[in-house]
Design a protein around this motif. Structure first.
Motif, short mmCIF file in Angstrom:
data_model
loop_
_atom_site.label_atom_id
_atom_site.label_comp_id
_atom_site.label_asym_id
_atom_site.label_seq_id
_atom_site.Cartn_x
_atom_site.Cartn_y
_atom_site.Cartn_z
N LEU A 1 0.82 -1.22 0.00
CA LEU A 1 0.00 0.00 0.00
C LEU A 1 0.86 1.27 0.00
O LEU A 1 0.32 2.37 0.12
CB LEU A 1 -0.92 0.02 1.23
CG LEU A 1 -1.98 -1.08 1.33
CD1 LEU A 1 -2.91 -0.81 2.51
CD2 LEU A 1 -2.79 -1.20 0.04
N ASN A 2 2.18 1.11 -0.12
CA ASN A 2 3.11 2.24 -0.10
C ASN A 2 3.14 2.96 1.24
O ASN A 2 3.57 4.12 1.33
CB ASN A 2 2.78 3.24 -1.22
CG ASN A 2 2.93 2.66 -2.59
OD1 ASN A 2 3.90 1.95 -2.86
ND2 ASN A 2 1.98 2.92 -3.47
N ILE A 3 2.66 2.30 2.28
CA ILE A 3 2.72 2.87 3.63
C ILE A 3 4.17 3.04 4.05
O ILE A 3 5.01 2.18 3.79
CB ILE A 3 1.94 1.95 4.60
CG1 ILE A 3 0.43 2.22 4.49
CG2 ILE A 3 2.44 2.07 6.03
CD1 ILE A 3 -0.43 1.29 5.30
N ASN A 4 4.48 4.18 4.72
CA ASN A 4 5.87 4.40 5.12
C ASN A 4 6.05 4.52 6.63
O ASN A 4 7.14 4.87 7.10
CB ASN A 4 6.44 5.63 4.41
CG ASN A 4 5.75 6.93 4.78
OD1 ASN A 4 4.91 6.98 5.68
ND2 ASN A 4 6.08 8.01 4.08
N SER A 5 5.01 4.23 7.41
CA SER A 5 5.18 4.18 8.87
C SER A 5 4.10 3.27 9.46
O SER A 5 3.02 3.11 8.90
CB SER A 5 5.10 5.58 9.49
OG SER A 5 3.83 6.16 9.28
N PHE A 6 4.43 2.69 10.60
CA PHE A 6 3.51 1.75 11.24
C PHE A 6 3.74 1.77 12.73
O PHE A 6 4.86 1.59 13.21
CB PHE A 6 3.75 0.33 10.71
CG PHE A 6 2.81 -0.70 11.25
CD1 PHE A 6 1.44 -0.64 11.02
CD2 PHE A 6 3.30 -1.77 11.99
CE1 PHE A 6 0.58 -1.61 11.52
CE2 PHE A 6 2.45 -2.75 12.49
CZ PHE A 6 1.08 -2.67 12.26
N ARG A 7 2.66 2.06 13.47
CA ARG A 7 2.73 2.04 14.93
C ARG A 7 2.20 0.72 15.44
O ARG A 7 1.09 0.31 15.11
CB ARG A 7 1.89 3.18 15.53
CG ARG A 7 2.07 3.34 17.04
CD ARG A 7 1.03 4.25 17.64
NE ARG A 7 -0.14 3.48 18.11
CZ ARG A 7 -1.35 4.01 18.28
NH1 ARG A 7 -1.58 5.27 17.96
NH2 ARG A 7 -2.34 3.25 18.72
N PHE A 8 3.01 0.04 16.24
CA PHE A 8 2.56 -1.18 16.91
C PHE A 8 2.92 -1.07 18.39
O PHE A 8 3.77 -0.27 18.77
CB PHE A 8 3.18 -2.43 16.29
CG PHE A 8 4.68 -2.52 16.43
CD1 PHE A 8 5.25 -3.20 17.49
CD2 PHE A 8 5.52 -1.94 15.49
CE1 PHE A 8 6.63 -3.30 17.63
CE2 PHE A 8 6.91 -2.02 15.62
CZ PHE A 8 7.46 -2.70 16.70
N SER A 9 2.26 -1.85 19.21
CA SER A 9 2.55 -1.79 20.64
C SER A 9 3.28 -3.05 21.09
O SER A 9 3.13 -4.12 20.49
CB SER A 9 1.28 -1.59 21.46
OG SER A 9 0.47 -2.75 21.48
N ILE A 10 4.06 -2.89 22.13
CA ILE A 10 4.73 -4.01 22.76
C ILE A 10 3.87 -4.48 23.93
O ILE A 10 3.34 -3.67 24.69
CB ILE A 10 6.14 -3.62 23.24
CG1 ILE A 10 7.06 -3.49 22.02
CG2 ILE A 10 6.71 -4.63 24.22
CD1 ILE A 10 8.51 -3.19 22.35
N SER A 11 3.72 -5.78 24.04
CA SER A 11 2.97 -6.37 25.15
C SER A 11 3.89 -6.50 26.36
O SER A 11 4.86 -7.26 26.33
CB SER A 11 2.43 -7.74 24.74
OG SER A 11 2.00 -8.47 25.87
N TRP A 12 3.59 -5.75 27.40
CA TRP A 12 4.37 -5.81 28.64
C TRP A 12 4.39 -7.25 29.18
O TRP A 12 5.43 -7.76 29.59
CB TRP A 12 3.76 -4.84 29.65
CG TRP A 12 4.43 -4.72 30.99
CD1 TRP A 12 5.52 -5.39 31.45
CD2 TRP A 12 4.04 -3.83 32.04
NE1 TRP A 12 5.83 -4.98 32.73
CE2 TRP A 12 4.94 -4.02 33.12
CE3 TRP A 12 3.02 -2.88 32.18
CZ2 TRP A 12 4.82 -3.30 34.32
CZ3 TRP A 12 2.92 -2.17 33.36
CH2 TRP A 12 3.81 -2.38 34.42
N SER A 13 3.24 -7.93 29.12
CA SER A 13 3.17 -9.29 29.67
C SER A 13 3.89 -10.31 28.80
O SER A 13 4.14 -11.44 29.24
CB SER A 13 1.71 -9.71 29.87
OG SER A 13 1.00 -9.67 28.66
N ARG A 14 4.24 -9.95 27.58
CA ARG A 14 5.10 -10.81 26.76
C ARG A 14 6.57 -10.47 27.00
O ARG A 14 7.42 -11.35 27.07
CB ARG A 14 4.76 -10.66 25.28
CG ARG A 14 5.47 -11.68 24.40
CD ARG A 14 5.18 -11.48 22.91
NE ARG A 14 3.80 -11.65 22.56
CZ ARG A 14 3.18 -12.82 22.43
NH1 ARG A 14 3.85 -13.95 22.64
NH2 ARG A 14 1.91 -12.87 22.08
#
Length: 483
Positions: free
Chosen positions: A72-85
């Motif tokens: 999709l030509n996306i140039n940024s992506f926000r993801f979260s880190i799971s503290w419990s992982r």
């Protein structure tokens, strides 16, 4: 055809969260979080009884999904880190299998020239932390800082952007007032204490990040919805001022200016709601404000003067499948609730999302950015989430198997026109993220409301691009909006 050009280097992307994307809830050492616990106790509260173990399985399919983002030509992506992982017992050893997964995801994003933005907490407190009091316990603040420092130790030198918290004000509402998030409490004072501890944790994490002189920037994500009064009647204006203070300025003023609003503290003192604040906290808040803000915008907040006899008025924010019975949807006798001071105004001629029931008001994104420009020093910011959830999208699939979601394209176009106007008028906005690139699991609603550019088939677990995805692909490629 007119073209609206966006600034060079503008970030076009999407957002996700660990609970709704990762899957692998019981694999490689991850411990339960509050969502796992709630679903195990009350699965009937979740749409079709689909819980967080039935998500997109990013944990195993990250290469496939990152490639779809790139398509999709996306140039940024926000993801979260799971503290419990990442730290399964909340405060002990780092889980190296978790580190490997997140490192692989970061590397894969960079391989396709997609800017990774890490969010350190997105509503998913480890259950072991909730069992010692959650965000009401100041010890959890310090454990959270330790967890974030461990993340920085592994990834701090690799990334340009970190986000401490997502929608800081939502848990105090959902978890401590209106029963749509764990820990499912209804207590105004606890709501304020939890909100304060989140803000204190945020400042301490920012302090930790800057102490180590990492090369990037650190911010947080708020949802500073514009609050509009029903009329110019002084009582309506007062109601709007209250909602803005309790739901918006409390979080904005601390995050950007490092100060708790004076009128907030006066209100809290008057009604015996003041959070526990230690003397050194004021300086910590003042010295550790955000480098940038993520701004989530979905709909405005419209209010009017409250009912005179508010105790007898049905509260408006409980979801239909609240664990409380319909007849019990009242605060406990004598318990103070925010609805004493305002009432939601249902504007008769508002434009509606035909499916979800939320108002569509694109100008709100402009008003929000102008407020940040005029009242908050034009803080550097980006749109962290904006999107349109629609139920029963199979009704819009054409003969080729594609969802023809012109309604979503129209939604984004209208918001981007106002976003572009804000940038033209000086807003320091550097990006726009949708919620979300993929249909994804959300609390209570599971896969009922679809948001994605890609349709996720629950039967065969495949992704198919929607018409809106192809539209967004061109937008990202050209960095311009055709209208």
């Amino acid at each position: 055809m007119n073209e609206l050009k966006f600034p060079e280097g503008f970030l076009w992307g999407g957002a996700s969260w660990a609970t709704g994307f990762e899957g692998a809830r019981n694999e490689d050492g991850k411990s339960p979080d509050v969502w796992d616990d709630w679903f195990s106790k009350e699965p009937e509260r979740f749409y079709d009884q689909v819980g967080p173990d039935s998500t997109l399985d990013m944990y195993h399919r990250y290469k496939e999904y990152v490639k779809l983002l790139s398509d999709l030509n996306i140039n940024s992506f926000r993801f979260s880190i799971s503290w419990s992982r990442f730290i399964p017992d909340g405060k002990g050893e780092v889980n190296e299998k978790a580190v490997l997964f997140y490192q692989n995801l970061i590397d894969e994003l960079k391989k396709y020239h997609i800017e990774p933005i890490i969010c350190l907490w997105h509503f998913d407190l480890p259950l072991c932390m909730q069992e010692i009091g959650g965000w009401l316990n100041r010890d959890v603040v310090n454990y959270f800082v330790d967890y974030c420092e461990a993340v920085f130790n592994r990834f701090g030198n690799q990334l340009n952007y970190f986000v401490v918290l997502n929608e800081v004000g939502v848990l105090p509402q959902g978890g401590y007032l209106y029963d749509f998030q764990p820990p499912n409490r209804i207590n105004f004072k606890e709501s304020i204490q939890a909100g304060y501890h989140l803000l204190l944790a945020q400042a301490k994490v920012i302090q930790c990040y800057h102490k180590h002189h990492y090369p990037g920037e650190i911010g947080t994500v708020l949802n500073p919805n514009p609050v509009y009064p029903r009329s110019d009647d002084p009582k309506d204006l007062e109601a709007a001022k209250f909602v803005d203070m309790i739901r918006e300025r409390f979080y904005l003023d601390v995050s950007v200016n490092g100060e708790i609003p004076k009128d907030f503290l006066e209100f809290a003192d008057e009604y015996e709601l003041t959070p526990v604040i230690e003397d050194e906290d004021y300086q910590i808040l003042k010295d550790n404000t955000v480098d940038f803000l993520g701004v989530n915008y979905y709909q405005p907040c419209r209010v009017q003067a409250p009912d005179e006899n508010w105790e007898d008025s049905k509260l408006k924010f409980y979801p239909e499948n609240s664990r409380q019975k319909q007849s019990d949807r009242y605060p406990e006798k004598g318990q103070l609730m925010p609805e004493k001071f305002y009432k939601i105004y249902d504007k008769p001629d508002k434009k509606m999302n035909f499916s979800r029931g939320w108002e569509i008001y694109p100008k709100g994104i402009y008003d929000t950015l102008m407020r940040l420009k005029n009242d908050y020093g034009n803080i550097k910011c980006y749109i962290g989430e904006n999107g349109m959830g629609v139920e029963n999208e199979e009704n819009f699939i054409d003969e080729h198997g594609q969802v023809i979601d012109d309604y979503r394209i129209e939604f984004y176009q209208e918001h981007l026109i106002w976003l572009h106007k804000a940038i033209e008028e000086g807003s320091n906005c550097f990006g726009y993220h949708v919620w979300s690139p993929f249909d994804n699991w959300s609390p209570i609603n599971a896969f009922k409301n679809r948001y994605g550019f890609y349709r996720y088939d629950l039967t065969n677990k495949t992704m198919t691009v929607k018409k809106s995805g192809l539209w967004f692909k061109e937008l990202c490629a050209t960095n311009s909006l055709k209208k």
